[in-house]
Scaffold this active site. Structure first.
Site, PDB file in Angstrom:
ATOM      1  N   THR A   1      -9.231   0.496  -9.641  1.00  0.00           N
ATOM      2  CA  THR A   1      -8.493  -0.615  -9.080  1.00  0.00           C
ATOM      3  C   THR A   1      -8.633  -1.803 -10.014  1.00  0.00           C
ATOM      4  OG1 THR A   1      -9.110   0.246  -6.931  1.00  0.00           O
ATOM      5  CG2 THR A   1      -8.493  -2.065  -6.980  1.00  0.00           C
TER       6      THR A   1
ATOM      7  N   ARG B   1       0.848  -1.186   0.000  1.00  0.00           N
ATOM      8  CA  ARG B   1       0.000   0.000   0.000  1.00  0.00           C
ATOM      9  C   ARG B   1       0.889   1.244   0.000  1.00  0.00           C
ATOM     10  NH1 ARG B   1      -5.063   1.574  -1.216  1.00  0.00           N
ATOM     11  NH2 ARG B   1      -6.164   2.601   0.481  1.00  0.00           N
TER      12      ARG B   1
ATOM     13  N   SER C   1      -7.496   0.628   3.235  1.00  0.00           N
ATOM     14  CA  SER C   1      -7.986   0.134   1.946  1.00  0.00           C
ATOM     15  C   SER C   1      -9.174  -0.793   2.168  1.00  0.00           C
ATOM     16  CB  SER C   1      -6.859  -0.643   1.265  1.00  0.00           C
ATOM     17  OG  SER C   1      -7.331  -1.302   0.100  1.00  0.00           O
TER      18      SER C   1
ATOM     19  N   GLY D   1     -13.486  -1.730  -6.826  1.00  0.00           N
ATOM     20  CA  GLY D   1     -14.769  -1.057  -6.600  1.00  0.00           C
ATOM     21  C   GLY D   1     -14.901  -0.431  -5.227  1.00  0.00           C
ATOM     22  N   GLY D   2     -13.776  -0.037  -4.626  1.00  0.00           N
ATOM     23  CA  GLY D   2     -13.853   0.612  -3.323  1.00  0.00           C
ATOM     24  C   GLY D   2     -14.520  -0.306  -2.319  1.00  0.00           C
TER      25      GLY D   2
HETATM   26  O1  DON Z   1      -7.824   0.767  -1.514  1.00  0.00           O
HETATM   27  C1  DON Z   1      -9.003   0.969  -1.720  1.00  0.00           C
HETATM   28  O2  DON Z   1      -9.888   0.454  -1.072  1.00  0.00           O
HETATM   29  C2  DON Z   1      -9.397   1.868  -2.853  1.00  0.00           C
HETATM   30  N1  DON Z   1      -8.309   2.721  -3.208  1.00  0.00           N
HETATM   31  C3  DON Z   1      -9.874   1.052  -3.980  1.00  0.00           C
HETATM   32  C4  DON Z   1     -10.383   1.871  -5.108  1.00  0.00           C
HETATM   33  C5  DON Z   1     -11.162   1.092  -6.065  1.00  0.00           C
HETATM   34  O3  DON Z   1     -11.407  -0.070  -5.931  1.00  0.00           O
HETATM   35  C6  DON Z   1     -11.667   1.831  -7.192  1.00  0.00           C
HETATM   36  N2  DON Z   1     -12.226   0.960  -8.140  1.00  0.00           N
HETATM   37  N3  DON Z   1     -13.153   0.744  -8.646  1.00  0.00           N
END
Ligand code: DON
Length: 577
Positions: A388, A119, A459, A481-482
Site C-alpha cells: 500500500t 475500494r 480495509s 502496512g495493513g
Molecule cells: O486495505 C487494507 O487494509 C490493506 N489492503 C492494506 C495493505 C497494506 O497496507 C499493505 N502494506 N504494507
C-alpha cells in the site's frame, strides 16, 4: 498442503514487516523486512522539507514532483493528489496503481470536507468459499497470487470522480506528468530493484518481460519505459473513467482474466462505482480529526482508540511503561471491535455511532487495569495484506488531501495486464476468506467481512486530517502496512499533539503495534528501555521486537508554510515549493 506466504507479498515496501499467520492456524514466521531488502530496512534520516506554498509527500519523489508540478500550474490539492496518484502507478508499481483501490480524504480551506471510497469490490461471480479447498477445507493461496485474487479495481473511478467534483484542472492536464513518466521512462533506483527482487512471483506473469528482462529484476540505472501504461493513461485522459471501465482497456483486462482463470467480467467493470462518504469527525483534547469511515476500519478504530486515551489526562511520558501499557490496551479494545463488527456498510450494519462515541470509550477505559494486561478473549479475528502507499498533499490556499491506495500485496496478485500495462490487486485477501482464520496480516475477522459478490472488503487504510484547536489544518497523515496503518497513524498524531514532537521526530519515533490478536505487543527498537520491557512483561504483555511497522508520509502546517516528511524508514520524497 500448507498455504505458503508467497514472496510476492513479502517484498513490499521498504518498511513493511510482514507478521502474518498461516491460514491453517499455524503461526507464519514473522518476517523481518530487512531479510527481503538486503538488510536495508533501517531508520534513515528523512530531512523534513519546507514549502511556503504547497507540499506533496509520497513514497516516490518523482510522483511527489508530479503533484507539485500541478500545484505550480495553479492546480489545487485535489488536482495535485490525483496527479500524484496516477504518477505513483508509473513510478511505484509496487503499490501505486490503477489496478487497485483506495480512500481519499479531502478538507477544503472553506471548511468543507469529503471522503471518497474507491475500494475494490468482489466480482459478481465471487463466492463465499472460493478460496477454500473443497477437499481439505483449508484456505488456498488463491486470494493472494494469480488472477482469482483480484477485486474489481476502483482507483480510476475514485480519482477521476474526486477530480470532477473538487479539482480545478482538466483530467488531461493532471494526467500529463504520469503519461510523460510512463512514455519517457525514468531511471530504476535501488528501491524499485529491491522490491522487484523481493517479488519474483511477478515473473510468473505477463509483466516478466518488462520487469524481469532476461529473468532478472530491472537493474539499477535502467530506464523503465512503460508504453502500454502510457497508452492506457492517454485513453483515460481522453475518455475519463469510461476509458478504463469500458472499451479497449477493459477488454484487455478481461481477456487476461479469462486467459488466467480470473472471474472479472466486462459487466463487473461497467458496474463499478466509487462512493462518496461522510468522513468520521471526532475530537481529541480540542483537536478535530477527519478519518475514513467503512469500508475502511481505519477511522472507527483510530477514533475508538483516541477516545479511550482521552480518558487519561495527561498521558504518561513517551517510552514509559504506563504509556506503552495504556496505548496497547486502547488498541486492543478498538481492534476487538474492529475485527468482529466492521464490514462494508452496504452489506452489514456497522454500529458506528456507538463505536465512535465518547460514552462508549469511557466504559472501555474504565475496564483498563493500570497494572495488568487484559487478555484478548479468544475469537475469530480478521486479516490484512501488504502493499500500500499513502500520500499527503497541501496547497497554498490551505486545501489538503490525505490518500491511501493499494494493490494489497506488493505488485498485487502479480498479474500484469498485457496492452493495459498495469498490475492487478490481490485485495480479495482482505475479506475474511474463512471467517475466524487469520489472513496474511494475522488478523482474524468475522462474518461481517465474509465474501459476497459486489461487496467491499474491509480495509485498514486511514488517511487522516487533523485540525488544531483553532480549527486550522495541522496534520495530513496516513500510512501503509495493513492493520499497522491504524496504530502508526494514531501514534504519529499522538506524538505531535500529546508529546509535542516535530513532525520529523513524530515520524521517526519508534512505533508500537497491537491488534488484539495475536495478543502480542510488537515494538521497534528504542520504543522503550530494557527496564520498561521488564515492567511490561511483569504486567502480562507478550513482547515482540520488529524492524519496521508501517510506512507513513505526512505534512504538518507550520508558520509560513508546510513541512513534509516522507517515511524515515523507507524511500520516497516530500517535495514542496
Ligand atoms: O486495505 C487494507 O487494509 C490493506 N489492503 C492494506 C495493505 C497494506 O497496507 C499493505 N502494506 N504494507
Amino acid at each position: 498442503m500448507s498455504r505458503r506466504l508467497p514472496r510476492l507479498v513479502l517484498a513490499l515496501v521498504p518498511v513493511a514487516l510482514l507478521a502474518a499467520s498461516c491460514r491453517h492456524g499455524g503461526v507464519r514466521p514473522t518476517v523481518d523486512i530487512g531479510t527481503y531488502l538486503g538488510g536495508e530496512a533501517k531508520l534513515v534520516e528523512a530531512q523534513p522539507v519546507f514549502g511556503t506554498h504547497g507540499m506533496v509527500a509520497s513514497n516516490s519523489a518523482l510522483a511527489s514532483e508530479a503533484g507539485t508540478e500541478i500545484l505550480k500550474q495553479g492546480g489545487n490539492a485535489v488536482d495535485a493528489a490525483v496527479a500524484t496518484g496516477f504518477a505513483l502507478a508509473v513510478t511505484y508499481p509496487f503499490a501505486g496503481n490503477i489496478g487497485g483501490g483506495g480512500f481519499m480524504n479531502i478538507h477544503l480551506a472553506d471548511g468543507r470536507s469529503a471522503a471518497i471510497d474507491y475500494r475494490e469490490i468482489a466480482p459478481l461471480a465471487a463466492t463465499r468459499d472460493m478460496y477454500v479447498d473443497a477437499t481439505t477445507g483449508k484456505l488456498t493461496n488463491k486470494s493472494l497470487v494469480g488472477h482469482l485474487a483480484s477485486g474489481v479495481p476502483g482507483a480510476v473511478a475514485g480519482m477521476t470522480e474526486a477530480l470532477a467534483k473538487y479539482g480545478s484542472l482538466p483530467l488531461a492536464t493532471v494526467l500529463a506528468p504520469a503519461i510523460r513518466l510512463a512514455k519517457d521512462g525514468f531511471l530504476v533506483d535501488s528501491s524499485l530493484f529491491r522490491s522487484l527482487r523481493g517479488n519474483r512471483a511477478v515473473a510468473q506473469f505477463a509483466g516478466k518481460d518488462l520487469f524481469f528482462p532476461g529473468g532478472q529484476p530491472l537493474a539499477v540505472g535502467t530506464r523503465l519505459v512503460q508504453a502500454d501504461l502510457a497508452h492506457t493513461l492517454e485513453v483515460i485522459a481522453a475518455r475519463g473513467a469510461a476509458g478504463f471501465y469500458t472499451g479497449e482497456v477493459a477488454e484487455a483486462l478481461v481477456a487476461e482474466e479469462q486467459r488466467g482463470g480470473g472471474i472479472i467480467t466486462l459487466d463487473d467493470l461497467k458496474r463499478y462505482k466509487a462512493e462518496w462518504r461522510t468522513p468520521i469527525r471526532s475530537t481529541y483534547r480540542g483537536y478535530t480529526l477527519f478519518t475514513m469511515p467503512p469500508a475502511s476500519s481505519g477511522g472507527i478504530t483510530m477514533t475508538e482508540t483516541m477516545n479511550i486515551l482521552e480518558q487519561f489526562a495527561p498521558l504518561p511520558r513517551f517510552g514509559s511503561a504506563t504509556y506503552t501499557h495504556l496505548l496497547t490496551e486502547a488498541f486492543r479494545r478498538a481492534f476487538i471491535d474492529r475485527n468482529e463488527k466492521l464490514g462494508d456498510p452496504a452489506f452489514v450494519k456497522v454500529p458506528m455511532e456507538q463505536l465512535t462515541s465518547k460514552a462508549y470509550a469511557k466504559t472501555l477505559a474504565a475496564g483498563i487495569d493500570r497494572t495488568h494486561a487484559t487478555k484478548t478473549p479468544a475469537f475469530k479475528v480478521a486479516a490484512e495484506p501488504e502493499h500500500t502507499t499513502h500520500y499527503s498533499v497541501a496547497d497554498a490556499k490551505g486545501n489538503v488531501v490525505s490518500t491511501t491506495t493499494t494493490l494489497n500485496g506488493g505488485y498485487g496478485c502479480g498479474v500484469w495486464i498485457p496492452k493495459g500495462g498495469f498490475f492487478m490487486n490481490n485485495e480479495m485477501d482482505d475479506f475474511a476468506a474463512q471467517p475466524g482464520s487469520p489472513n496474511m496480516f494475522g488478523l482474524v475477522q468475522g462474518e461481517a467481512n465474509a465474501i459476497v459478490p459486489g461487496k467491499r472488503m474491509l480495509s485498514a487504510m486511514a488517511p487522516t486530517i487533523v485540525l488544531d484547536q483553532a480549527g486550522k489544518v495541522l496534520l495530513v497523515v496516513g500510512a501503509a502496512g495493513g492493520p499497522r496503518i491504524i496504530t502508526t497513524t494514531t501514534e504519529v498524531i499522538l506524538n505531535v499533539i500529546e508529546h509535542h514532537m516535530s513532525l520529523a521526530d513524530a515520524m521517526r519515533a519508534p512505533r508500537l503495534h497491537h491488534q488484539s490478536l495475536p495478543d502480542t505487543l510488537r515494538y521497534e527498537p528504542g520504543a522503550f528501555s530494557d527496564a520498561v520491557a521488564d515492567s511490561l512483561r511483569a504486567m502480562g504483555h507478550a513482547l515482540q521486537r520488529t524492524n519496521g511497522l508501517a510506512n507513513a508520509n505526512g505534512i504538518m502546517r507550520v508558520n509560513g508554510g508546510w513541512i513534509g516528511v516522507r517515511e524515515p524508514r523507507g524511500t520516497g520524497g516530500a517535495v514542496g515549493y
